[in-house]
Design a protein around this motif. Structure first.
Motif: not given
Length: 512
Positions: A213-220, A349-352, A356-357, A385-391
């Motif tokens: 879908g061309g979605h922006n995504i952030i990996l945490i 990004m790191n969560p902290s 670490y979590f 503007r970021i559609d998907i957030h995933i851990e």
């Protein structure tokens, strides 16, 4: 004697032909006019040395060189060869009857050899448009310019070759490439493959949806979880570039001087990963003489921002408008330059601060307040503007030690292409929308219709998980992409439930 030679100037991703008028008369002096910058003004020293070292000379007369149009700023050292040939012809040291039929560009070394220039591709495109017979330029840029059919392109190593071509009729070797053949032969080359990634099946699925879908995504996730490895492989599952996209991308990299030697048309989607110390100008483009920034160099590809909270807040905020408009406009007092910037944003990004979590067993622990303070460095409008957030969680030893390879990028790409084909048909009447991530409120209402069960599910999720209002449209867009991957015309409850999982940062207390 007056002689006209032709060069070119690049503004944005377009070129403008420059008429270089060289007049030599009685008197003494070297006068260069037409708004040249310092690099252009210093050309006289390079030209004098290059001519002397090749048994020619700078005439001891009054030399006037005008660069027309005179009200257009000229910059760079690429006019050295243009001036040198004009001076030799005007002083009758060489015969060059056909010199006005060619665009001539190149930076001279003191021994007469040529250094590469920027913007060879847009210059060649403009030269063909204006009916020039050929383009003479440094050999390092020849394949780049030869992408343009219908134009004779000659790559030369030194000024002597050009002099012999005009004065003695000694032929130059023409650079010719089959643009389409070269492009399609290199189209499916894959350097990084998803098959190399052990485990992380849920994250791979998420990346596939983002690509579809061309979605922006952030990996945490914590250090070593594989965020960088996954991000680098995203371009390999995006649909192959079209010839038009390849030309657009190559033009931008040509203007920035980022085309590697002997590389013609770019066939792979760009992947840019700037360091977090980057300035806002380097990211979006600009400067006294505007150049494309990282977001434009990522056009038709992926921009990867590793350790997103470490970037200066002001740097991140300047991306908001280009993310929406898919282009960036740089304004100066006398001109405005627009660079395309249609890219997929992948952030990690790191969560902290500790990495670490909120886990008592982690090597470095951070309190919930420290973690929330760390996350607050990223503004709401940018996250919007970021559609998907995933851990992303670390891969267990059992998965790492498996001999079995994962699914290849080629197979994943086939599913992504099918989903994109559905979207192309859906949005064929809309010139500014090509895939799901670009949908506005009107298109969401039209193409993301929910049945009663799906509506109830989404309503319950927003209430129980404390999802923010901005998550609503994002969930619908992502659900539409999930449905497209399955070839479903309707958005079903299972599509909605999966999309809800990809809004981690919208859930209150997700770190607890």
């Amino acid at each position: 004697m007056l002689v006209k030679v032709y060069g070119s100037a690049v503004f944005g991703v377009e070129a403008t032909t420059i008429t270089v008028e060289v007049n030599i008369a009685s008197g003494i002096g070297y006068h260069l006019v037409g708004l040249p910058d310092n690099a252009v003004k210093e050309s006289s020293y390079r030209i004098a040395a290059a001519l002397q070292n090749n048994n020619y000379k700078l005439p001891g007369k009054k030399i006037i060189i005008n660069m027309a149009p005179a009200d257009l700023r000229k910059e760079g050292s690429a006019y050295d060869l243009t001036f040198a040939l004009g001076i030799l012809s005007a002083s009758k040291q060489i015969k060059a009857e056909d010199i006005s039929s060619y665009i001539i560009m190149g930076e001279l070394s003191l021994d007469g050899s040529l250094q590469p220039i920027k913007g060879a591709l847009p210059i060649a495109i403009q030269a063909r448009k204006e009916g020039f017979k050929g383009f003479i330029l440094p050999v390092q840029n020849a394949r780049e310019a030869a992408i343009v059919s219908g134009l004779e392109v000659y790559g030369v190593e030194n000024i002597t070759q050009v002099i012999d071509f005009f004065d003695k009729g000694k032929p130059l070797e023409r650079t010719e490439i089959n643009t389409r053949e070269t492009f399609y032969n290199n189209l499916n080359e894959i350097e990084h493959d998803f098959a190399d990634v052990k485990g992380q099946e849920s994250i791979k699925r998420c990346m596939e949806i983002a690509a579809a879908g061309g979605h922006n995504i952030i990996l945490i996730g914590p250090p070593g979880a594989g965020k960088n490895m996954l991000a680098k492989r995203l371009p390999t599952i995006l649909p192959p570039m079209t010839l038009q996209e390849a030309l657009e991308t190559t033009k931008i990299h040509s203007v920035a001087g980022r085309i590697k030697d002997n590389i013609g048309l770019m066939s792979q989607r760009p992947f840019r990963s700037p360091h977090h110390t980057i300035s806002d100008v380097a990211l979006v483009g600009g400067g006294a003489y505007p150049q494309p920034g990282e977001i434009s160099l990522s056009h038709n590809g992926v921009l990867f921002l590793d350790e997103l909270p470490e970037f200066k807040r002001g740097v991140l905020e300047v991306m908001r408008q280009p993310l929406e408009d898919r282009e960036v406009t740089i304004s100066r007092a006398k001109f405005t330059v627009t660079y395309p910037s249609s890219f997929m944003l992948v952030a990690s990004m790191n969560p902290s601060p500790g990495g670490y979590f909120n886990d008592p067993g982690a090597p470095v622990t951070s309190s919930a307040s420290e973690m929330n303070r760390y996350l607050s460095k990223i503004s709401g409008p940018l996250l919007d503007r970021i559609d998907i957030h995933i851990e992303v969680t670390p891969v267990p030893f059992e998965k790492l030690s498996e001999e079995r390879r994962g699914e290849s990028s080629v197979k994943i790409r086939e599913r992504v292409i099918r989903a994109r084909d559905l979207q192309s048909q859906r949005f064929k009447e809309l010139t500014h929308i090509h895939y799901n991530a670009q949908m506005g409120p009107r298109q969401i209402r039209e193409f993301c219709v929910l049945d009663d069960v799906s509506k109830t599910l989404l309503k319950t999720a927003m209430e129980r998980l404390s999802l923010s209002a901005r998550a609503y449209d994002r969930i619908l867009k992502v659900a539409r992409s999930i449905a497209d991957l399955q070839g479903s015309e309707l958005i079903r409850p299972d599509h909605i439930s999966e999309a809800i999982q990809y809004r981690s940062l919208d859930r209150e207390g997700w770190l607890a």
